[in-house]
Design an enzyme around this catalytic site. Structure first.
Site, mmCIF file in Angstrom:
data_model
loop_
_atom_site.group_PDB
_atom_site.id
_atom_site.type_symbol
_atom_site.label_atom_id
_atom_site.label_comp_id
_atom_site.label_asym_id
_atom_site.label_seq_id
_atom_site.Cartn_x
_atom_site.Cartn_y
_atom_site.Cartn_z
ATOM 1 C CB THR A 135 43.666 48.215 41.436
ATOM 2 O OG1 THR A 135 42.310 48.349 41.028
ATOM 3 C CG2 THR A 135 43.871 49.078 42.673
ATOM 4 C CG ASP A 136 40.485 49.893 37.279
ATOM 5 O OD1 ASP A 136 40.330 49.372 38.399
ATOM 6 O OD2 ASP A 136 39.725 49.661 36.313
ATOM 7 C CD GLU A 137 38.393 48.750 42.892
ATOM 8 O OE1 GLU A 137 38.223 49.183 44.043
ATOM 9 O OE2 GLU A 137 37.872 47.706 42.467
ATOM 10 C CE1 TYR A 160 42.642 46.033 46.658
ATOM 11 C CE2 TYR A 160 41.127 47.178 45.196
ATOM 12 C CZ TYR A 160 42.229 46.365 45.380
ATOM 13 O OH TYR A 160 42.926 45.887 44.297
ATOM 14 C CE LYS A 164 46.957 47.210 44.930
ATOM 15 N NZ LYS A 164 47.949 46.098 45.014
HETATM 16 P P1 NAD Z 1 43.863 37.548 45.621
HETATM 17 O O1 NAD Z 1 43.115 38.065 46.807
HETATM 18 O O2 NAD Z 1 43.257 36.481 44.796
HETATM 19 O O3 NAD Z 1 45.306 37.013 46.072
HETATM 20 C C1 NAD Z 1 46.104 37.716 46.983
HETATM 21 C C2 NAD Z 1 47.238 36.772 47.404
HETATM 22 O O4 NAD Z 1 48.069 37.508 48.325
HETATM 23 C C3 NAD Z 1 46.759 35.514 48.140
HETATM 24 O O5 NAD Z 1 47.441 34.387 47.657
HETATM 25 C C4 NAD Z 1 47.109 35.783 49.598
HETATM 26 O O6 NAD Z 1 47.399 34.599 50.337
HETATM 27 C C5 NAD Z 1 48.346 36.670 49.448
HETATM 28 N N1 NAD Z 1 48.546 37.538 50.622
HETATM 29 C C6 NAD Z 1 47.628 38.315 51.238
HETATM 30 N N2 NAD Z 1 48.182 38.930 52.302
HETATM 31 C C7 NAD Z 1 49.487 38.548 52.329
HETATM 32 C C8 NAD Z 1 50.582 38.848 53.185
HETATM 33 N N3 NAD Z 1 50.446 39.676 54.235
HETATM 34 N N4 NAD Z 1 51.784 38.300 52.909
HETATM 35 C C9 NAD Z 1 51.941 37.458 51.846
HETATM 36 N N5 NAD Z 1 50.924 37.113 51.032
HETATM 37 C C10 NAD Z 1 49.716 37.654 51.269
HETATM 38 O O7 NAD Z 1 44.204 38.837 44.756
HETATM 39 P P2 NAD Z 1 44.221 39.027 43.168
HETATM 40 O O8 NAD Z 1 42.854 39.336 42.717
HETATM 41 O O9 NAD Z 1 44.976 37.935 42.556
HETATM 42 O O10 NAD Z 1 45.068 40.391 43.070
HETATM 43 C C11 NAD Z 1 46.486 40.358 43.025
HETATM 44 C C12 NAD Z 1 47.003 41.783 42.924
HETATM 45 O O11 NAD Z 1 46.498 42.398 41.746
HETATM 46 C C13 NAD Z 1 46.584 42.676 44.082
HETATM 47 O O12 NAD Z 1 47.652 43.510 44.406
HETATM 48 C C14 NAD Z 1 45.412 43.477 43.534
HETATM 49 O O13 NAD Z 1 45.321 44.729 44.165
HETATM 50 C C15 NAD Z 1 45.816 43.602 42.084
HETATM 51 N N6 NAD Z 1 44.712 43.731 41.113
HETATM 52 C C16 NAD Z 1 43.668 42.831 41.117
HETATM 53 C C17 NAD Z 1 42.675 42.955 40.142
HETATM 54 C C18 NAD Z 1 41.520 41.982 40.080
HETATM 55 O O14 NAD Z 1 40.612 42.182 39.277
HETATM 56 N N7 NAD Z 1 41.501 40.899 40.851
HETATM 57 C C19 NAD Z 1 42.748 43.959 39.185
HETATM 58 C C20 NAD Z 1 43.826 44.867 39.235
HETATM 59 C C21 NAD Z 1 44.805 44.722 40.191
HETATM 60 O O1 DAU Z 2 39.088 47.305 39.063
HETATM 61 C C1 DAU Z 2 40.035 46.421 39.592
HETATM 62 C C2 DAU Z 2 39.511 45.826 40.876
HETATM 63 O O2 DAU Z 2 38.473 44.916 40.507
HETATM 64 C C3 DAU Z 2 40.578 45.100 41.697
HETATM 65 O O3 DAU Z 2 41.527 46.040 42.127
HETATM 66 C C4 DAU Z 2 39.954 44.407 42.921
HETATM 67 O O4 DAU Z 2 40.939 43.665 43.603
HETATM 68 C C5 DAU Z 2 38.878 43.475 42.426
HETATM 69 O O5 DAU Z 2 38.216 42.876 43.532
HETATM 70 C C6 DAU Z 2 37.847 44.229 41.568
HETATM 71 O O6 DAU Z 2 37.074 45.166 42.381
HETATM 72 P P1 DAU Z 2 35.505 45.360 42.169
HETATM 73 O O7 DAU Z 2 34.932 45.897 43.414
HETATM 74 O O8 DAU Z 2 35.212 46.085 40.899
HETATM 75 O O9 DAU Z 2 35.089 43.802 41.918
HETATM 76 P P2 DAU Z 2 33.901 42.905 42.507
HETATM 77 O O10 DAU Z 2 33.966 41.617 41.767
HETATM 78 O O11 DAU Z 2 33.872 42.881 43.984
HETATM 79 O O12 DAU Z 2 32.604 43.695 42.017
HETATM 80 C C7 DAU Z 2 32.373 43.992 40.652
HETATM 81 C C8 DAU Z 2 31.085 44.795 40.550
HETATM 82 O O13 DAU Z 2 29.983 43.952 40.911
HETATM 83 C C9 DAU Z 2 31.028 45.977 41.494
HETATM 84 O O14 DAU Z 2 30.343 47.035 40.859
HETATM 85 C C10 DAU Z 2 30.226 45.473 42.687
HETATM 86 C C11 DAU Z 2 29.266 44.478 42.045
HETATM 87 N N1 DAU Z 2 28.859 43.324 42.886
HETATM 88 C C12 DAU Z 2 29.848 42.589 43.479
HETATM 89 C C13 DAU Z 2 29.524 41.508 44.275
HETATM 90 C C14 DAU Z 2 30.609 40.707 44.964
HETATM 91 C C15 DAU Z 2 27.535 42.968 43.006
HETATM 92 O O15 DAU Z 2 26.632 43.628 42.422
HETATM 93 N N2 DAU Z 2 27.207 41.896 43.788
HETATM 94 C C16 DAU Z 2 28.147 41.146 44.440
HETATM 95 O O16 DAU Z 2 27.771 40.191 45.159
#
Ligand code: NAD
Ligand code: DAU
Length: 353
Positions: A135-137, A160, A164
């Site tokens: 992730t970019d975080e 988190y 990562k």
């Molecule tokens: P998600 O939470 O939707 O899915 C995570 C999956 O991992 C689920 O299916 C869960 O059952 C599985 N999992 C969790 N713990 C596990 C374990 N111990 N063993 C096996 N499986 C397990 O997550 P996502 O949003 O699809 O993110 C996927 C990946 O991409 C993550 O590594 C996250 O850090 C990264 N990522 C997410 C975003 C985003 O915006 N969602 C952006 C950049 C990177």
């Molecule tokens: O940047 C990549 C990341 O983006 C991934 O690595 C993470 O897995 C993914 O969850 C996401 O993280 P964020 O914290 O940026 O996403 P989230 O959707 O939780 O929140 C987006 C923005 O909105 C953040 O600034 C917090 C704000 N927010 C979020 C929620 C859930 C609100 O204002 N209200 C809310 O209820």
């Protein structure tokens, strides 16, 4: 039985991004065998993959990546050529409630997988690859200007992002120390179908639909850089096949939005689709206590991926958001299923102030 040219373990394939990656690979590469290894936590849902579950090149295996024995067993059974590692605890707010769960899955789970690859591949690394999806975080927070590049120093602020960042370091350490063939990508915020409604966009869509308050943290001034999930899956495909080993690639859409502007845009789109009066849903906006350690701004510079590997995002944001809203409105059963039970408890705890 077809003779598959590659057997790939996709961890976290039942989650949001993982399910899009599995779908893309299963459909695009019928000569690869895709094994979806997922523990099915609250975020994992096999309904996400209903359309590919009967395909000859797809298998689901329930596995917890922190369980060394089970992971070993899976490797013995399938003799993987490659791993695309997406399994993680992924929600920042949950990491603030329970950091250890994030250390277990994101750090320990990643190291268990790296160790298992090292043990099974035994220095015979031709045709092998460990792809770590990050992730970019990990880069922390930007001010008003500038972008994250692959050279930006790590500076994580939430449990988190710290977990990562730690997993990223382990991946690169296994490359430097043991020569393990690895590649990594760091992506910005994804949106699209099958996104669990604890994250901003699907939570807002669900609440707008149900006329519930729209909880905006702080003043809504934080900025995120949004990318359509299918574009991320395409980037993973590109990097998996053509990325340079030992390198990382930033993935992003050059698409920055302040949270409050994004929530208002969603309100406008949904008022139109639901036949509500203009401005009706905006009245649901409710400013709530800010997230502790809330990063101000993320913005990815994806030039390296574009210049070296030829990837670019395909969808304009408003088009992607409309498709996303349409998907949620057409898939009520999915949303009802994932918001039953534990979701209500989480919601009450998270939004009690
Ligand atoms: P998600 O939470 O939707 O899915 C995570 C999956 O991992 C689920 O299916 C869960 O059952 C599985 N999992 C969790 N713990 C596990 C374990 N111990 N063993 C096996 N499986 C397990 O997550 P996502 O949003 O699809 O993110 C996927 C990946 O991409 C993550 O590594 C996250 O850090 C990264 N990522 C997410 C975003 C985003 O915006 N969602 C952006 C950049 C990177
Ligand atoms: O940047 C990549 C990341 O983006 C991934 O690595 C993470 O897995 C993914 O969850 C996401 O993280 P964020 O914290 O940026 O996403 P989230 O959707 O939780 O929140 C987006 C923005 O909105 C953040 O600034 C917090 C704000 N927010 C979020 C929620 C859930 C609100 O204002 N209200 C809310 O209820």
């Amino acid at each position: 039985m077809p003779d598959f040219s590659k057997t790939i373990l996709v961890t976290g394939g039942a989650g949001f991004i993982g399910s899009h990656v599995v779908r893309l690979f299963v459909n695009k590469y019928p000569h690869y065998k895709i094994v979806n290894g997922d523990a099915l936590t609250y975020a994992g849902n096999l309904e996400n993959l209903k359309d590919v579950q009967e395909k000859a090149n797809y298998v689901f295996e329930k596995v917890d990546i922190t369980d060394e024995q089970s992971v070993n067993h899976l490797f013995e059974q399938y003799r993987f050529d490659a791993v695309i590692h997406l399994a993680a605890e992924s929600h920042v707010d949950r990491s603030i409630m329970d950091p250890l769960a994030f250390v277990r899955t994101n750090v320990l789970g990643t190291v268990v997988l790296l160790n298992t690859c090292r043990n099974y591949w035994k220095n015979q690394y031709a045709g092998k690859l460990f792809y770590h999806v990050s992730t970019d975080e990990v880069y922390g927070s930007l001010g008003e200007s500038g972008f994250f590049t692959e050279e930006t120093p790590y500076d994580p602020h939430s449990p988190y992002s710290a977990s990562k960042a730690s997993s990223d370091h382990f991946v690169m350490a296994y490359h430097d120390t043991y020569g393990l063939p690895v590649v990594m990508s760091n992506c910005s915020n994804n949106y699209g179908s099958h996104h669990f409604p604890e994250k901003l966009i699907p939570l807002m869509i669900n609440n707008i639909k149900n006329k519930k308050p729209l909880p905006v943290y702080g003043k809504g001034e934080n900025v995120r850089d949004w990318l359509y999930v299918e574009d991320h899956a395409r980037a993973i495909d590109t990097i998996f096949h053509t990325g340079k080993q030992g390198e990382s690639y930033n993935v992003g859409g050059f698409n920055e939005w302040k949270n409050i502007d994004l929530v208002k845009l969603l309100c406008r789109i949904m008022d139109q689709k639901l036949g509500r009066a203009a401005g009706e849903s905006e009245q649901l906006i409710s400013y709530v206590t800010d997230r502790p350690g809330h990063d101000l701004r993320y913005a990815i510079d994806a030039t390296k991926l574009h210049k070296e590997l030829g990837w670019s995002p395909s969808l304009q944001f408003e088009e992607g958001l409309e498709k996303t809203v349409d998907w949620y409105l057409a898939n009520e059963d999915w949303i009802n299923h994932v918001t039953s039970g534990d979701y209500q408890k989480y919601y009450e705890e998270q939004y009690k102030h």
